[in-house]
Design a protein around this motif. Structure first.
Motif, PDB file in Angstrom:
ATOM      1  N   UNK A  56      48.780  62.414  95.637  1.00  0.00           N
ATOM      2  CA  UNK A  56      47.373  62.604  96.032  1.00  0.00           C
ATOM      3  C   UNK A  56      47.135  63.222  97.316  1.00  0.00           C
ATOM      4  N   UNK A  57      48.204  63.184  98.294  1.00  0.00           N
ATOM      5  CA  UNK A  57      47.859  63.847  99.490  1.00  0.00           C
ATOM      6  C   UNK A  57      48.856  64.972  99.776  1.00  0.00           C
ATOM      7  N   UNK A  58      49.548  65.316  98.494  1.00  0.00           N
ATOM      8  CA  UNK A  58      50.450  66.531  98.703  1.00  0.00           C
ATOM      9  C   UNK A  58      49.657  67.528  97.488  1.00  0.00           C
ATOM     10  N   UNK A  59      50.391  67.437  96.515  1.00  0.00           N
ATOM     11  CA  UNK A  59      50.172  68.086  95.257  1.00  0.00           C
ATOM     12  C   UNK A  59      50.545  67.386  94.042  1.00  0.00           C
ATOM     13  N   UNK A  60      49.703  67.566  92.944  1.00  0.00           N
ATOM     14  CA  UNK A  60      49.905  66.844  91.837  1.00  0.00           C
ATOM     15  C   UNK A  60      51.362  66.797  91.177  1.00  0.00           C
ATOM     16  N   UNK A  61      52.063  67.746  91.237  1.00  0.00           N
ATOM     17  CA  UNK A  61      53.305  68.299  90.783  1.00  0.00           C
ATOM     18  C   UNK A  61      54.402  68.129  91.599  1.00  0.00           C
ATOM     19  N   UNK A  62      54.039  67.322  92.884  1.00  0.00           N
ATOM     20  CA  UNK A  62      55.146  67.222  93.932  1.00  0.00           C
ATOM     21  C   UNK A  62      56.431  66.307  93.461  1.00  0.00           C
ATOM     22  N   UNK A  63      57.653  66.646  93.708  1.00  0.00           N
ATOM     23  CA  UNK A  63      58.571  65.713  93.220  1.00  0.00           C
ATOM     24  C   UNK A  63      58.825  64.451  94.075  1.00  0.00           C
ATOM     25  N   UNK A  64      58.476  63.346  93.637  1.00  0.00           N
ATOM     26  CA  UNK A  64      58.593  62.052  94.693  1.00  0.00           C
ATOM     27  C   UNK A  64      59.639  61.121  93.904  1.00  0.00           C
ATOM     28  N   UNK A  65      60.979  61.344  94.466  1.00  0.00           N
ATOM     29  CA  UNK A  65      61.952  60.529  93.967  1.00  0.00           C
ATOM     30  C   UNK A  65      61.807  59.139  94.431  1.00  0.00           C
ATOM     31  N   UNK A  66      62.056  58.095  93.829  1.00  0.00           N
ATOM     32  CA  UNK A  66      62.364  56.662  94.609  1.00  0.00           C
ATOM     33  C   UNK A  66      63.162  56.599  95.520  1.00  0.00           C
ATOM     34  N   UNK A  67      62.988  55.928  96.790  1.00  0.00           N
ATOM     35  CA  UNK A  67      64.019  56.044  97.700  1.00  0.00           C
ATOM     36  C   UNK A  67      64.963  54.695  97.470  1.00  0.00           C
ATOM     37  N   UNK A  68      65.108  54.319  96.380  1.00  0.00           N
ATOM     38  CA  UNK A  68      66.097  53.260  95.965  1.00  0.00           C
ATOM     39  C   UNK A  68      67.409  53.413  96.832  1.00  0.00           C
ATOM     40  N   UNK A  69      67.819  54.510  96.428  1.00  0.00           N
ATOM     41  CA  UNK A  69      69.309  54.886  96.860  1.00  0.00           C
ATOM     42  C   UNK A  69      69.280  55.728  98.336  1.00  0.00           C
ATOM     43  N   UNK A  70      68.379  56.478  98.662  1.00  0.00           N
ATOM     44  CA  UNK A  70      68.387  57.053 100.117  1.00  0.00           C
ATOM     45  C   UNK A  70      67.748  56.099 101.133  1.00  0.00           C
ATOM     46  N   UNK A  71      67.165  55.083 100.728  1.00  0.00           N
ATOM     47  CA  UNK A  71      66.357  54.135 101.239  1.00  0.00           C
ATOM     48  C   UNK A  71      64.935  54.337 102.079  1.00  0.00           C
ATOM     49  N   UNK A  72      64.944  55.843 102.458  1.00  0.00           N
ATOM     50  CA  UNK A  72      63.614  56.192 102.812  1.00  0.00           C
ATOM     51  C   UNK A  72      63.389  57.747 102.387  1.00  0.00           C
ATOM     52  N   UNK A  73      62.311  58.273 102.161  1.00  0.00           N
ATOM     53  CA  UNK A  73      61.883  59.655 101.560  1.00  0.00           C
ATOM     54  C   UNK A  73      60.704  60.016 102.699  1.00  0.00           C
ATOM     55  N   UNK A  74      60.727  61.232 103.124  1.00  0.00           N
ATOM     56  CA  UNK A  74      59.593  61.664 103.890  1.00  0.00           C
ATOM     57  C   UNK A  74      58.870  62.681 103.462  1.00  0.00           C
ATOM     58  N   UNK A  75      57.569  62.932 103.453  1.00  0.00           N
ATOM     59  CA  UNK A  75      56.633  64.040 102.957  1.00  0.00           C
ATOM     60  C   UNK A  75      55.658  64.402 104.051  1.00  0.00           C
ATOM     61  N   UNK A  76      55.611  65.721 104.106  1.00  0.00           N
ATOM     62  CA  UNK A  76      54.630  66.299 104.949  1.00  0.00           C
ATOM     63  C   UNK A  76      53.271  66.230 103.995  1.00  0.00           C
ATOM     64  N   UNK A  77      52.274  65.732 104.509  1.00  0.00           N
ATOM     65  CA  UNK A  77      51.056  65.423 103.734  1.00  0.00           C
ATOM     66  C   UNK A  77      49.710  65.728 104.119  1.00  0.00           C
ATOM     67  N   UNK A  78      48.765  66.060 103.492  1.00  0.00           N
ATOM     68  CA  UNK A  78      47.332  66.256 103.999  1.00  0.00           C
ATOM     69  C   UNK A  78      46.763  64.998 105.146  1.00  0.00           C
ATOM     70  N   UNK A  79      47.364  64.189 105.069  1.00  0.00           N
ATOM     71  CA  UNK A  79      47.017  62.953 105.960  1.00  0.00           C
ATOM     72  C   UNK A  79      48.059  62.679 107.136  1.00  0.00           C
ATOM     73  N   UNK A  80      48.934  63.735 107.130  1.00  0.00           N
ATOM     74  CA  UNK A  80      49.908  63.706 108.147  1.00  0.00           C
ATOM     75  C   UNK A  80      51.340  63.113 107.379  1.00  0.00           C
ATOM     76  N   UNK A  81      52.453  62.923 108.121  1.00  0.00           N
ATOM     77  CA  UNK A  81      53.614  62.408 107.515  1.00  0.00           C
ATOM     78  C   UNK A  81      53.577  61.084 106.799  1.00  0.00           C
ATOM     79  N   UNK A  82      54.288  60.883 105.837  1.00  0.00           N
ATOM     80  CA  UNK A  82      54.224  59.895 104.963  1.00  0.00           C
ATOM     81  C   UNK A  82      55.892  59.306 104.775  1.00  0.00           C
ATOM     82  N   UNK A  83      56.173  58.441 105.241  1.00  0.00           N
ATOM     83  CA  UNK A  83      57.326  57.795 105.108  1.00  0.00           C
ATOM     84  C   UNK A  83      57.499  56.736 103.934  1.00  0.00           C
TER      85      UNK A  83
END
Length: 160
Positions: A56-83
């Motif tokens: 909702x703060x990036x784009x509808x088709x954004x790839x958003x993998x679960x951070x289960x194995x990486x422990x953290x995923x970061x995103x540049x978004x319309x509301x600022x960085x999301x971790x």
């Protein structure tokens, strides 16, 4: 019982579309520095809620993998960085520093699955979302704004 201000809302989520709608509502509410503590059993919908929020703060088709194995995923978004943190495999609170915790808290919205692993690092100002099974496909979300975020949760429109 804590003496910090808090406000709680419970919402039925009859299907994944309702969970996605809740994610979008949360996305509108959040600002850098906010923390969302996501609680619930495995399969309760924490990752689905996070994915909808991030889309909702990036784009509808954004790839958003679960951070289960990486422990953290970061995103540049319309509301600022999301971790987006998944702390399930951490053995103690101090391990979160290796994941960039201080940077995330200083500049980003932090979505934290398994927030109990933070121990004393869990901030008093936060939104807690507890996801529970309410049927085969249905969930129930209980949102509690704590401290400075209580008023924001109280003032928000939670119509899904």
């Amino acid at each position: 019982m804590s003496d910090t201000p808090h406000h709680t809302v419970t919402l039925p989520l009859p299907d994944e579309a309702a969970t996605a709608a809740l994610g979008r509502r949360l996305g509108v509410l959040l600002r850098p520095g906010d923390l969302v503590a996501l609680r619930g059993d495995l399969g309760a919908g924490k990752s689905a809620l996070s994915r909808a929020l991030i889309r909702s703060v990036t784009h509808e088709d954004a790839e958003v993998p679960s951070p289960t194995f990486t422990l953290v995923q970061t995103y540049d978004t319309a509301i600022g960085p999301v971790w987006h943190f998944d702390l399930y495999r951490l053995s103690g609170p101090d391990e979160v520093y290796e994941l960039g915790w201080e940077d995330a808290r200083a500049e980003a919205v932090a979505l934290v699955e398994w927030p109990d692993r933070l121990g004393p690092l869990l901030p008093p100002d936060r939104i807690e979302v507890t996801m529970e099974h309410d049927g085969p496909d249905a969930r129930r979300a209980t949102l509690t704004g704590h401290g400075a975020l209580a008023a924001r949760v109280a003032a928000a429109d939670w119509t899904l």
